[in-house]
Design an enzyme around this catalytic site. Structure first.
Site, short mmCIF file in Angstrom:
data_model
loop_
_atom_site.label_atom_id
_atom_site.label_comp_id
_atom_site.label_asym_id
_atom_site.label_seq_id
_atom_site.Cartn_x
_atom_site.Cartn_y
_atom_site.Cartn_z
N ASP A 41 0.83 -1.20 0.00
CA ASP A 41 0.00 0.00 0.00
C ASP A 41 0.88 1.27 0.00
O ASP A 41 2.11 1.18 -0.01
CB ASP A 41 -0.91 -0.06 1.24
CG ASP A 41 -2.29 0.53 0.99
OD1 ASP A 41 -2.42 1.36 0.09
OD2 ASP A 41 -3.22 0.16 1.73
N ASP A 50 -10.29 3.31 -3.53
CA ASP A 50 -10.94 2.08 -3.06
C ASP A 50 -12.36 1.96 -3.63
O ASP A 50 -13.13 2.93 -3.63
CB ASP A 50 -11.04 2.07 -1.53
CG ASP A 50 -9.67 1.88 -0.89
OD1 ASP A 50 -8.66 1.87 -1.61
OD2 ASP A 50 -9.64 1.76 0.35
#
Ligand code: GLA
Length: 394
Positions: free
Chosen positions: A159, A214
């Site tokens: 990430d 997301d």
């Protein structure tokens, strides 16, 4: 150039001679150094359903369910723990798993997953901390790569939180090199949300890269991710995939028709098929969607071309097409509107080289018939009709 790349180049050169098909599809490029993910990765990730509520028990039960539900046999492989498994570093600097939630440690869990005939994935972050504030990999690239390899990790999602002053291509390449040095084949999933134009560099660094923020379990969010990922179709290919984020199928925020559309569109895009629901508790419809082998075959086609938008009546009716290795095209008639609509797919626009084709409905699992020049169907609101059109004759 490898033999596989040469074959792909030849097949694509053929498809480019079609009347109006201008998409490069899969350009002849080198495979990634790790030779992994030659088709889009398939698996499951904890984040979309469980967020931080992950545990050894949940992961074990998920691996069991992946087998019992038929998902493993349909092609799903990676069981990936997302954020929140890690709590600290020990005195030697090694990452430590939450002892309450993972009482036997990660290696034992990875062994369990492997014993089921599955592969094991884990999450970290390129910055100082993960998005949930757990320890990140910055400054520990070599050590974390070695730790993961020693645990039997097959896939790492990295990430990009808490990394504001870092250069993304440099940081991700650093971790890729550290993974390579372990000698273990490990898929690298780059997750910087498309914020540093990963389509320009990530194909040389990772096997998949997020192209968007997301996903949310809502129809407009799913379409938004589709539209954004579609911009970068030409860079996708074996070992290197655009990632419009993990699936929401079965999480409850969309209807079954919407989930079938979501799954169909991810297949058309050659997107990674990473389920994000609770596999232990699936409705029959969710299970049927996730295990539809004819749709999965579209996603996993060895040509590795990402499909593109080939026709639209803006803003709500669209036709998407994906070239397949055998010369057929997977074609999705997408109705983004809230009323049923008739949509026509013109074969020439979809890149088919013959006037006539046999059309097979991949959700009904039946041949619909032979069609000349076009195929039309009434598509439900917020739905897709997904077909495979195989050319007939000269
Ligand atoms: C980011 C990622 C998500 C998930 C969370 C975990 O938002 O994009 O996919 O990994 O972090 O904190």
């Amino acid at each position: 150039m490898s033999r596989l790349a040469l074959v792909i180049a030849a097949v694509v050169a053929g498809s480019l001679t079609g009347a109006s098909w201008t998409h490069a599809g899969v350009a002849p490029r080198a495979l990634p150094a790790n030779q992994l993910a030659l088709t889009p990765p398939m698996g499951w990730n904890s984040w979309n359903h469980f967020a931080c509520n992950v545990s050894e028990q949940t992961i074990r039960e998920t691996a069991d369910a992946m087998v019992a539900s038929g998902m493993r046999d349909a092609g799903y492989r990676y069981v990936v723990i997302d954020d929140c498994w890690q709590v600290a570093r020990d005195s030697s600097g090694a990452l430590v798993a939450d002892p309450q939630r993972f009482p036997h440690g990660i290696k034992v869990l990875a062994d369990y997953v492997h014993d089921k005939g599955l592969l094991f994935g884990i999450y970290t972050d390129a910055g100082t901390n993960t998005c949930q504030g757990r320890p990140g990999t910055l400054g520990h690239e070599e050590q974390d790569a070695r730790t993961f390899a020693s645990w039997g990790v097959d896939y790492v999602k990295e990430d990009w939180c808490h990394a504001p002053h870092l250069d993304a291509p440099t940081q991700y390449a650093k971790f890729r090199d550290a993974l390579t040095r372990t000698g273990r084949p490990i898929v690298l999933s780059i997750c910087e949300w498309g914020s540093n134009q990963p389509w320009d560099w990530a194909p040389r660094v990772g096997n998949l890269w997020r192209t968007t923020d997301d996903i949310e379990d809502r129809w407009p969010s799913m379409l938004d991710n589709l539209d954004q990922s579609a911009q970068h179709a030409t860079v996708a290919g074996p070992g290197r995939w655009n990632d419009p984020d993990m699936l929401e199928v079965g999480n409850g925020g969309m209807t079954d028709d919407e989930y079938r559309a979501h799954f169909s569109l991810w297949a058309i895009m050659a997107a990674p098929l990473i389920a994000g629901n609770d596999l232990r508790d699936m409705s029959a419809a969710t299970r049927a969607t996730l295990t539809n082998r004819e749709v999965i075959a579209v996603d996993q086609d060895s040509l590795g071309a990402q499909g593109i938008l080939v026709w639209e009546s803006p803003p709500e009716l669209q036709v998407w097409a994906k070239p397949m290795r055998d010369g057929s095209r997977a074609i999705a008639l997408l109705n983004r509107s809230s009323a049923p609509a008739r949509i026509t797919a013109y074969f020439s626009r979809a890149g088919l080289k013959a006037d006539s084709a046999v059309v097979r409905d991949l959700w009904a699992h039946e041949d619909v018939g032979r069609f000349s020049r076009q195929f039309a169907a009434t598509v439900p609101a917020h739905g897709v009709i997904l077909v495979r059109a195989t050319p007939i004759g000269p």
